[in-house]
Design a protein around this motif. Structure first.
Motif, PDB file in Angstrom:
ATOM      1  N   LEU A 252       0.798  -1.204  -0.036  1.00  0.00           N
ATOM      2  CA  LEU A 252       0.148   0.020  -0.002  1.00  0.00           C
ATOM      3  C   LEU A 252       0.879   1.317   0.085  1.00  0.00           C
ATOM      4  O   LEU A 252       0.459   2.256  -0.576  1.00  0.00           O
ATOM      5  CB  LEU A 252      -0.833  -0.015   1.131  1.00  0.00           C
ATOM      6  CG  LEU A 252      -1.901   1.359   1.519  1.00  0.00           C
ATOM      7  CD1 LEU A 252      -2.763   1.241   0.137  1.00  0.00           C
ATOM      8  CD2 LEU A 252      -2.610   1.131   2.695  1.00  0.00           C
ATOM      9  N   ALA A 253       1.959   1.382   0.770  1.00  0.00           N
ATOM     10  CA  ALA A 253       2.742   2.256   0.829  1.00  0.00           C
ATOM     11  C   ALA A 253       3.462   2.603  -0.449  1.00  0.00           C
ATOM     12  O   ALA A 253       3.650   3.770  -0.768  1.00  0.00           O
ATOM     13  CB  ALA A 253       3.822   2.186   2.004  1.00  0.00           C
ATOM     14  N   ASP A 254       3.912   1.450  -1.171  1.00  0.00           N
ATOM     15  CA  ASP A 254       4.432   1.586  -2.558  1.00  0.00           C
ATOM     16  C   ASP A 254       3.526   2.287  -3.409  1.00  0.00           C
ATOM     17  O   ASP A 254       4.072   2.849  -4.251  1.00  0.00           O
ATOM     18  CB  ASP A 254       5.104   0.297  -2.866  1.00  0.00           C
ATOM     19  CG  ASP A 254       6.349  -0.048  -2.223  1.00  0.00           C
ATOM     20  OD1 ASP A 254       6.898   0.676  -1.480  1.00  0.00           O
ATOM     21  OD2 ASP A 254       6.608  -1.331  -2.256  1.00  0.00           O
ATOM     22  N   GLY A 269       3.855  18.869 -15.860  1.00  0.00           N
ATOM     23  CA  GLY A 269       4.022  18.514 -17.111  1.00  0.00           C
ATOM     24  C   GLY A 269       5.160  17.654 -17.454  1.00  0.00           C
ATOM     25  O   GLY A 269       5.969  17.692 -18.644  1.00  0.00           O
ATOM     26  N   GLY A 270       5.426  16.970 -16.390  1.00  0.00           N
ATOM     27  CA  GLY A 270       6.535  15.893 -16.654  1.00  0.00           C
ATOM     28  C   GLY A 270       6.285  14.539 -16.329  1.00  0.00           C
ATOM     29  O   GLY A 270       5.117  14.161 -16.578  1.00  0.00           O
ATOM     30  N   GLN A 271       7.193  13.560 -16.095  1.00  0.00           N
ATOM     31  CA  GLN A 271       6.921  12.404 -16.073  1.00  0.00           C
ATOM     32  C   GLN A 271       8.007  11.731 -14.993  1.00  0.00           C
ATOM     33  O   GLN A 271       9.163  12.311 -14.981  1.00  0.00           O
ATOM     34  CB  GLN A 271       6.896  11.188 -17.129  1.00  0.00           C
ATOM     35  CG  GLN A 271       8.082  11.379 -17.940  1.00  0.00           C
ATOM     36  CD  GLN A 271       7.882  10.470 -19.100  1.00  0.00           C
ATOM     37  OE1 GLN A 271       6.830  10.038 -19.380  1.00  0.00           O
ATOM     38  NE2 GLN A 271       8.995  10.489 -20.089  1.00  0.00           N
ATOM     39  N   VAL A 272       7.836  10.668 -14.343  1.00  0.00           N
ATOM     40  CA  VAL A 272       8.626  10.064 -13.456  1.00  0.00           C
ATOM     41  C   VAL A 272       9.552   8.899 -14.363  1.00  0.00           C
ATOM     42  O   VAL A 272       8.797   7.761 -14.834  1.00  0.00           O
ATOM     43  CB  VAL A 272       8.057   9.264 -12.130  1.00  0.00           C
ATOM     44  CG1 VAL A 272       9.058   8.634 -11.561  1.00  0.00           C
ATOM     45  CG2 VAL A 272       7.490  10.509 -11.206  1.00  0.00           C
ATOM     46  N   THR A 273      10.795   9.005 -14.209  1.00  0.00           N
ATOM     47  CA  THR A 273      11.362   7.781 -15.068  1.00  0.00           C
ATOM     48  C   THR A 273      12.226   6.862 -14.233  1.00  0.00           C
ATOM     49  O   THR A 273      12.377   5.835 -14.800  1.00  0.00           O
ATOM     50  CB  THR A 273      12.538   8.507 -15.892  1.00  0.00           C
ATOM     51  OG1 THR A 273      13.599   9.426 -15.098  1.00  0.00           O
ATOM     52  CG2 THR A 273      12.184   9.483 -16.822  1.00  0.00           C
ATOM     53  N   SER A 274      12.314   7.165 -12.983  1.00  0.00           N
ATOM     54  CA  SER A 274      13.011   6.057 -12.172  1.00  0.00           C
ATOM     55  C   SER A 274      12.615   6.491 -10.641  1.00  0.00           C
ATOM     56  O   SER A 274      12.545   7.383 -10.208  1.00  0.00           O
ATOM     57  CB  SER A 274      14.488   6.271 -12.151  1.00  0.00           C
ATOM     58  OG  SER A 274      14.949   5.304 -11.314  1.00  0.00           O
ATOM     59  N   LEU A 275      12.157   5.560  -9.918  1.00  0.00           N
ATOM     60  CA  LEU A 275      11.789   5.405  -8.419  1.00  0.00           C
ATOM     61  C   LEU A 275      12.260   4.286  -7.775  1.00  0.00           C
ATOM     62  O   LEU A 275      12.010   3.030  -8.365  1.00  0.00           O
ATOM     63  CB  LEU A 275      10.116   5.391  -8.445  1.00  0.00           C
ATOM     64  CG  LEU A 275       9.552   5.480  -7.016  1.00  0.00           C
ATOM     65  CD1 LEU A 275       9.941   6.981  -6.464  1.00  0.00           C
ATOM     66  CD2 LEU A 275       8.054   5.583  -7.402  1.00  0.00           C
TER      67      LEU A 275
END
Length: 527
Positions: A252-254, A269-275
């Motif tokens: 749930l946290a993830d 206006g962007g995006q997540v590429t690595s998490l």
């Protein structure tokens, strides 16, 4: 009360009429299946060997194949049946058979892992180090099915696969943990193995009692059986239930972290590429890379506040922003570049006309800097106004290729003002290769020439090229060397070509995606 007694009498009558089996034949068959012998030891070695290789290769098909030949069903059914009938001789024999099989399996798994070049914990291995309440339920259903198949003499082989699935892979993982000296993996897998073993054996006891095995037991013996079964299941359920709760909470946290990061990126206006999410006690450490059209100050602090409010626990966010340009920004950039070119040409004419009036030229350059270049970077006049160096900053939104094109567009032939563009410091793009390939295309060679230009503009004298190819270190070294040779041809001299080992490459691929396994990356090396 009367209706309950009537229901109990009806149930007992139904059992006598419909659950008739040849108990003597069943007990003989169970006793034969649980005997210790050469065949049992040989099949245990074969099954454990196949299961271990399947775990190391992360192959579900190979792991299931190992279960088809596993002999573990016999002694476990004999253990459960002996508990139902209070046959202590059979109990001792079944425990002896199980102990020998466990020792043989552990020895086999440990030996295979020790000589194997693959010693990384695969997802199939890690999946058997955190048992939950669901694993207990799988073992219970497997035990009930195994007992039913044994008592009714129907489908024993197929049901034996289910029982072996619950026991042989965890046992092989224990051997992996012993071989790699990883107490966490060995301990978690051993707990899963013991949980499954006890749950299956007690489930067999329950089914045997249902079919009236041990019908001559005294009420005291029956009460002892019930207490043992219920107590064991309760003792196993508590830690397994807590583990399931913790896993659900982590999931749930993830999901919450991913949703907040994606929503924040979209709103800007962007995006997540690595998490990547790491846990340090009660604190969540989040490392993320986000593509954004423009820099937003204190964005990481904003994300921290939102996550701490949603999760009610401390959160530390390490955010790296990579700036990109959208269509509107690109149009604005083109207009600014045209204006800049016109201004630079005007500055050149001023410098030629006022060669002896340096103060006037300096004031003109300062005016140009203030009016045109303030949000792009810093323009310095060199060699008495005959040359200019333009140091771009991150807000310019130009990568190294765009910066080089800018310099080429500002270059002049013959005499006059020459402009040298220095791009903003930034990570160099990766060079992607084809599968099992280490050859550079013309386009990649052109990109490497641009990289060399940027390194020279930055004054970087030493770089390292990291090649990725999973476990194929020879291919990774070839990719790194190909990039290093190309950079050397373009004027970079101090270069180190390095092959990233399999473990580090897979860790990077898990964090950034599998395409990294076909790349070579250039980074600054320490002097």
């Amino acid at each position: 009360m009367a209706s309950a007694e009537a229901l109990w009498r009806w149930l007992r009558q139904w059992r006598r009429e419909h659950l008739q089996v040849d108990r003597a034949a069943v007990l003989r068959n169970v006793d034969e299946g649980g005997q210790l012998g050469p065949r049992y030891a040989f099949m245990t070695v074969m099954a454990c060997g196949i299961a271990t290789l399947g775990l190391l290769q992360n192959s579900v098909a190979v792991i299931i194949g190992a279960m088809l030949i596993s002999p573990l069903m016999g002694p476990i059914v004999e253990l459960g049946m002996s508990l139902a009938t209070f046959d202590f001789r059979s109990l001792r024999e079944s425990l002896k058979t199980l102990a020998v099989g466990t020792a043989v399996a552990l020895t086999t798994a440990t030996a295979i892992v020790l000589v194997s070049p693959l010693q990384e914990a695969t997802p199939e291995i890690l999946a058997r180090t955190e048992p939950t309440l669901f694993d207990l339920l799988v073992a219970v259903f497997s035990g009930l099915a195994g007992a039913y198949a044994t008592i009714t003499r129907k489908g024993e082989t197929i049901v034996g696969v289910a029982i072996a699935t619950a026991l042989m892979p965890p046992l092989a993982v224990v051997g992996f943990g012993i071989a790699t000296l990883n107490a966490g993996i060995a301990g978690g897998a051993l707990f899963l193995f013991m949980t499954n073993l006890l749950a299956i054996a007690l489930s067999v006891t329950i089914m045997a009692r249902w079919y009236q095995f041990g019908g001559d037991d005294t009420p005291k013996q029956t009460a002892w059986q019930a207490t043992m079964i219920v107590g064991t299941f309760l003792l196993l359920s508590i830690p397994l239930g807590l583990a399931l709760r913790d896993i659900a909470a982590r999931g749930l946290a993830d999901r919450t972290i991913r949703n907040v990061m994606d929503e924040t990126a979209r709103s800007n206006g962007g995006q997540v590429t690595s998490l990547r999410v790491d846990r340090n006690g009660n604190t969540l450490n989040i490392d993320a890379v986000m593509l954004l059209p423009r820099h937003k100050p204190q964005l990481d602090r904003e994300i921290e506040h939102r996550l701490e409010s949603a999760l009610s626990r401390p959160v530390v966010v390490s955010l790296r922003e990579l700036l990109t340009a959208d269509e509107q920004a690109q149009a604005s950039e083109q207009a600014s570049l045209a204006q800049l070119r016109e201004s630079v040409l005007r500055l050149q004419n001023v410098a030629e006309r006022d060669a002896q009036a340096r103060s006037a030229g300096t004031r003109a350059a300062e005016a140009l800097h203030q009016r045109v270049l303030a949000h792009f970077g810093q323009l310095d006049m060199l060699e008495g106004g005959q040359q200019a160096r333009w140091r771009l900053n991150g807000r310019s939104g130009l990568d190294i290729a765009a910066a080089r094109r800018l310099e080429q567009s500002l270059s002049t032939n013959g005499e006059g003002l020459k402009v040298q563009v220095v791009p903003a410091m930034q990570a160099l793009p990766a060079i992607a290769f084809g599968d099992d390939d280490a050859t550079l295309t013309e386009d990649q060679a052109s990109r490497l020439e641009t990289m060399a230009w940027a390194l020279q503009r930055w004054g970087v004298e030493r770089v390292q090229v990291d090649g990725y190819a999973g476990n194929d270190t020879e291919l990774a070294q070839a990719r790194a060397q190909a990039v290093a040779d190309a950079l050397a041809r373009y004027g970079i001299r101090d270069i180190t070509a390095h092959a990233v080992d399999g473990a580090a490459a897979r860790a990077t691929a898990t964090a950034e995606g599998r395409p990294v396994l076909r790349e070579a990356r250039v980074r600054f090396a320490s002097p």
